[in-house]
Design a protein around this motif. Structure first.
Motif, mmCIF file in Angstrom:
data_model
loop_
_atom_site.group_PDB
_atom_site.id
_atom_site.type_symbol
_atom_site.label_atom_id
_atom_site.label_comp_id
_atom_site.label_asym_id
_atom_site.label_seq_id
_atom_site.Cartn_x
_atom_site.Cartn_y
_atom_site.Cartn_z
ATOM 1 N N ARG A 221 -7.157 -3.314 -1.342
ATOM 2 C CA ARG A 221 -7.943 -2.400 -2.180
ATOM 3 C C ARG A 221 -8.210 -1.061 -1.497
ATOM 4 O O ARG A 221 -8.507 -0.074 -2.166
ATOM 5 C CB ARG A 221 -9.246 -3.079 -2.596
ATOM 6 C CG ARG A 221 -9.009 -4.139 -3.662
ATOM 7 C CD ARG A 221 -10.247 -4.934 -3.984
ATOM 8 N NE ARG A 221 -10.020 -5.792 -5.143
ATOM 9 C CZ ARG A 221 -10.833 -6.761 -5.540
ATOM 10 N NH1 ARG A 221 -11.953 -7.001 -4.864
ATOM 11 N NH2 ARG A 221 -10.552 -7.489 -6.605
ATOM 12 N N LEU A 222 -8.047 -1.039 -0.199
ATOM 13 C CA LEU A 222 -8.175 0.215 0.538
ATOM 14 C C LEU A 222 -6.838 0.942 0.682
ATOM 15 O O LEU A 222 -6.787 2.038 1.226
ATOM 16 C CB LEU A 222 -8.778 -0.045 1.921
ATOM 17 C CG LEU A 222 -10.252 -0.459 1.920
ATOM 18 C CD1 LEU A 222 -10.676 -0.926 3.304
ATOM 19 C CD2 LEU A 222 -11.151 0.685 1.446
ATOM 20 N N GLY A 223 -5.775 0.306 0.181
ATOM 21 C CA GLY A 223 -4.473 0.966 0.187
ATOM 22 C C GLY A 223 -3.487 0.495 1.227
ATOM 23 O O GLY A 223 -2.467 1.159 1.462
ATOM 24 N N ALA A 224 -3.718 -0.647 1.859
ATOM 25 C CA ALA A 224 -2.778 -1.152 2.866
ATOM 26 C C ALA A 224 -1.413 -1.431 2.237
ATOM 27 O O ALA A 224 -1.313 -1.882 1.099
ATOM 28 C CB ALA A 224 -3.333 -2.424 3.520
ATOM 29 N N ASP A 225 -0.384 -1.168 3.006
ATOM 30 C CA ASP A 225 0.998 -1.284 2.540
ATOM 31 C C ASP A 225 1.519 -2.707 2.764
ATOM 32 O O ASP A 225 1.603 -3.159 3.912
ATOM 33 C CB ASP A 225 1.863 -0.283 3.307
ATOM 34 C CG ASP A 225 3.285 -0.187 2.786
ATOM 35 O OD1 ASP A 225 3.719 -1.085 2.045
ATOM 36 O OD2 ASP A 225 3.971 0.791 3.148
ATOM 37 N N PRO A 226 1.905 -3.422 1.703
ATOM 38 C CA PRO A 226 2.397 -4.800 1.862
ATOM 39 C C PRO A 226 3.836 -4.885 2.352
ATOM 40 O O PRO A 226 4.344 -5.981 2.599
ATOM 41 C CB PRO A 226 2.288 -5.366 0.446
ATOM 42 C CG PRO A 226 2.543 -4.183 -0.427
ATOM 43 C CD PRO A 226 1.880 -3.021 0.279
ATOM 44 N N ASP A 227 4.502 -3.735 2.505
ATOM 45 C CA ASP A 227 5.928 -3.729 2.834
ATOM 46 C C ASP A 227 6.241 -3.354 4.277
ATOM 47 O O ASP A 227 7.403 -3.358 4.682
ATOM 48 C CB ASP A 227 6.676 -2.769 1.904
ATOM 49 C CG ASP A 227 6.594 -3.199 0.447
ATOM 50 O OD1 ASP A 227 6.534 -4.412 0.196
ATOM 51 O OD2 ASP A 227 6.566 -2.315 -0.429
ATOM 52 N N ILE A 228 5.224 -3.017 5.070
ATOM 53 C CA ILE A 228 5.485 -2.663 6.469
ATOM 54 C C ILE A 228 5.974 -3.894 7.222
ATOM 55 O O ILE A 228 5.342 -4.955 7.179
ATOM 56 C CB ILE A 228 4.224 -2.096 7.133
ATOM 57 C CG1 ILE A 228 3.838 -0.758 6.482
ATOM 58 C CG2 ILE A 228 4.436 -1.909 8.635
ATOM 59 C CD1 ILE A 228 2.561 -0.163 7.023
ATOM 60 N N GLN A 229 7.097 -3.751 7.916
ATOM 61 C CA GLN A 229 7.714 -4.892 8.598
ATOM 62 C C GLN A 229 7.474 -4.830 10.105
ATOM 63 O O GLN A 229 7.390 -3.758 10.702
ATOM 64 C CB GLN A 229 9.212 -4.935 8.289
ATOM 65 C CG GLN A 229 9.486 -5.272 6.819
ATOM 66 C CD GLN A 229 10.963 -5.261 6.475
ATOM 67 O OE1 GLN A 229 11.562 -4.204 6.354
ATOM 68 N NE2 GLN A 229 11.540 -6.441 6.312
#
Length: 362
Positions: A221-229
């Motif tokens: 909800r704070l904008g963290a990226d789910p795709d960073i590897q």
């Protein structure tokens, strides 16, 4: 006075008619136009918790500094009602977190003084803390701080969030341990949302690996990226296929993960989930736009992995049925030309072979 189009947009906003709102905005309606009660489409979306409508207004120039009849921001309206998903979007959009309305309250005051201490309010308070809300700011009228108000009202979970303290270096450990209060406090202390550990894992990836849903929800909800590897090419989204956590899948979907992101084996999340027998996960993920016929570096689809690396028992039978029902191609062979049906037959998986023959496999 608002124009006819603006009035129609405000009316559509109250009804959460997103398609009609899009049509009116395209025709020239202003998302910031207010009626005689100082309501705009943007402010209505915030107060009513209409996430899709809010996103629409933000995409079309919503003024995040706009104020309602109480001289309050959209953030204060959303916090009062515990609309945590909306609060997160507004914080990302840059709404001032410590703005004071004409009641003498900030968003954090309203979340506590007018809140009910339920999980959505706890999430709201954590988000506000993470964004820098002042936990000790006295209300203008009686000097009550959010911390005092929570304690006085017996809001134990909210009080725990407000009482938590952490250094900026505590975010990664808090994410791993599942301590959402400490994670919020670490962010408030200046921790970077996309911090990395020695393996280049972000807080969101660590939360996903350990199935820490509360922390993941805060970070998303704070904008963290789910795709960073990380250094193994794992991402927060990809590891849901390994853990099989449907709760984490649901938590990450609002972050719009890349469903075609590849892991170190060249596969997407549905492939390891099928291999490992995560029936509930596969049942849910096939309802997304994920490509069920995606081929990994071994030349295998999710269907092939379920058969070749599965055990042929009920969970894998269910997965094969779910996959073919959802559109997986039962005739798509591996790189050696061996079909799923042939693999099932050679392994003695009679029930799976039956499912595949019924699906028209050859």
């Amino acid at each position: 006075m608002p124009s006819t189009l603006d009035s129609q947009l405000i009316a559509a906003a109250w009804k959460n008619e997103v398609a009609e709102a899009k049509r009116l905005i395209t025709a020239g309606a202003n998302v910031n136009a207010v009626d005689d009660t100082v309501q705009s489409a943007f402010l209505i979306a915030a107060s009513e918790g209409y996430v899709e409508l809010l996103d629409l207004t933000l995409a079309h120039g919503a003024d995040v500094r706009s104020l309602d009849s109480y001289h309050g921001t959209a953030l204060i309206r959303a916090a009062e009602r515990g609309h945590a998903a909306v609060v997160g979007r507004l914080l990302q959009a840059g709404v001032a977190v410590n703005h004071v309305n004409n009641l003498g309250w900030t968003a954090l005051h309203e979340a506590v003084l007018l809140g009910r201490g339920t999980p959505e309010y706890v999430d709201t308070v954590r988000l506000l803390i993470a964004a820098g809300a002042d936990r000790n700011r006295p209300a203008v009228d009686d000097g009550t701080t959010p911390m005092q108000a929570a304690h006085d009202r017996g809001q134990k979970a909210v009080s725990a969030a407000l009482d938590a303290r952490a250094d900026r270096g505590d975010l990664l450990s808090a994410a791993t341990a599942g301590d959402a209060n400490k994670a919020a406090a670490a962010l408030a202390a200046g921790a970077k949302l996309e911090s990395r550990d020695d393996h280049r894992r972000t807080p969101l990836l660590l939360a996903s690996l350990n199935d820490r849903v509360d922390v993941a929800r805060l970070l998303v909800r704070l904008g963290a990226d789910p795709d960073i590897q990380d250094d193994r090419k794992d991402s927060a989204w990809l590891v849901t296929g390994v853990t099989g956590s449907v709760a984490m899948l649901e938590t990450l979907l609002p972050a719009d993960p890349d469903l075609a992101l590849r892991n170190r084996f060249g596969g997407i999340s549905v492939i390891p989930a099928s291999e490992r027998g995560h029936v509930d996960y596969v049942r849910r993920v096939v309802k997304t736009d994920i490509n069920l016929n995606y081929v990994n570096d071994l030349g295998w689809t999710a269907l092939l992995e379920a058969i070749i690396l599965g055990k042929g028992t009920k969970p894998w039978q269910d997965i094969v049925q779910i996959l073919v029902d959802a559109g997986a191609d039962p005739g798509l062979a591996d790189k050696d030309g061996v079909t799923p049906l042939q693999h099932a037959q050679s392994s003695g998986y009679d029930e799976i072979a039956k499912i595949l023959r019924t699906a028209g496999a050859r």
